[in-house]
Design a protein around this motif. Sequence first.
Motif, mmCIF file in Angstrom:
data_model
loop_
_atom_site.group_PDB
_atom_site.id
_atom_site.type_symbol
_atom_site.label_atom_id
_atom_site.label_comp_id
_atom_site.label_asym_id
_atom_site.label_seq_id
_atom_site.Cartn_x
_atom_site.Cartn_y
_atom_site.Cartn_z
ATOM 1 N N SER A 36 0.846 -1.195 0.000
ATOM 2 C CA SER A 36 0.000 0.000 0.000
ATOM 3 C C SER A 36 0.881 1.244 0.000
ATOM 4 C CB SER A 36 -0.909 0.025 1.237
ATOM 5 O OG SER A 36 -0.148 0.280 2.401
ATOM 6 N N PHE A 57 -5.821 10.634 -1.012
ATOM 7 C CA PHE A 57 -6.674 10.228 -2.121
ATOM 8 C C PHE A 57 -5.993 9.020 -2.738
ATOM 9 C CE2 PHE A 57 -7.307 10.108 -6.708
ATOM 10 C CZ PHE A 57 -8.674 9.951 -6.759
ATOM 11 N N ASP A 58 -6.583 7.847 -2.559
ATOM 12 C CA ASP A 58 -5.998 6.620 -3.081
ATOM 13 C C ASP A 58 -6.986 5.944 -4.022
ATOM 14 O OD1 ASP A 58 -4.292 7.341 -1.028
ATOM 15 O OD2 ASP A 58 -4.106 5.327 -0.206
ATOM 16 N N ASN A 59 -6.463 5.426 -5.137
ATOM 17 C CA ASN A 59 -7.270 4.547 -5.984
ATOM 18 C C ASN A 59 -6.416 3.333 -6.326
ATOM 19 O OD1 ASN A 59 -5.730 5.110 -8.343
ATOM 20 N ND2 ASN A 59 -6.999 6.900 -8.791
ATOM 21 N N LEU A 60 -6.787 2.578 -7.325
ATOM 22 C CA LEU A 60 -6.080 1.327 -7.594
ATOM 23 C C LEU A 60 -4.626 1.506 -8.023
ATOM 24 C CD1 LEU A 60 -8.870 -0.693 -9.426
ATOM 25 C CD2 LEU A 60 -8.047 -0.968 -7.078
ATOM 26 N N THR A 67 -2.928 4.905 -8.205
ATOM 27 C CA THR A 67 -2.325 6.177 -7.813
ATOM 28 C C THR A 67 -2.777 6.545 -6.410
ATOM 29 O OG1 THR A 67 -2.509 6.903 -10.108
ATOM 30 C CG2 THR A 67 -2.038 8.592 -8.487
ATOM 31 N N ALA A 68 -1.885 7.166 -5.675
ATOM 32 C CA ALA A 68 -2.232 7.703 -4.362
ATOM 33 C C ALA A 68 -1.566 9.066 -4.232
ATOM 34 C CB ALA A 68 -1.768 6.770 -3.249
ATOM 35 N N LYS A 124 1.379 2.727 -8.465
ATOM 36 C CA LYS A 124 1.391 1.266 -8.284
ATOM 37 C C LYS A 124 1.972 0.638 -9.530
ATOM 38 C CE LYS A 124 -0.422 -2.527 -6.182
ATOM 39 N NZ LYS A 124 0.220 -3.650 -6.782
ATOM 40 N N TRP A 140 4.113 -0.488 -4.737
ATOM 41 C CA TRP A 140 3.932 0.956 -4.767
ATOM 42 C C TRP A 140 5.297 1.619 -4.749
ATOM 43 C CZ3 TRP A 140 -0.519 3.691 -5.335
ATOM 44 C CH2 TRP A 140 -1.702 2.969 -5.227
#
Length: 149
Positions: free
Chosen positions: A14, A83-86, A88-89, A119, A124
């Motif tokens: 993560s 702000f996290d998605n599959l 990019t964070a 990612k 990551w």
Amino acid sequence: MPRKLRAPKSMFGSANELETSFYAALSAGDIDAMMKLWSEDEEIICILPNLPYAQGHIAVREMWETLFNLGQFNAHILATHTFDNLLTAVHTLLIHVQLTLPNRETQAFNLHTTQVYLKSEQSWRMSVYHATIAQDNNKLIDVLPSLLH
């Protein structure tokens, strides 16, 4: 002539794990641990107060080496917005930094930071790190008005 092999990079499940390792490397002053966190892409960017814009592994490494030569850093996260998605964070933090100089004098200051993590297939990695001196020593953003118009 034998080729020098790169040490394998750590795997991060993560962006939060990567962020924790980033601040651990900062506090340890460990340049090798710091550089293992970055994306292998040469487009990595690091912007720190009072230092030149750094793009690419060589420039980013030189910037961190310059900082680590100043003294011992200890960073504590005061506030965070993520702000996290599959794939990019983006993490925006308010951090309190204490720098202990070689003569044991200490300096303390707050920074607003923005970290962009990407990612890859394996893990990551950090792509962008931007920090600026916080003018408001105790909050992530100014209090928003209750009425926009």
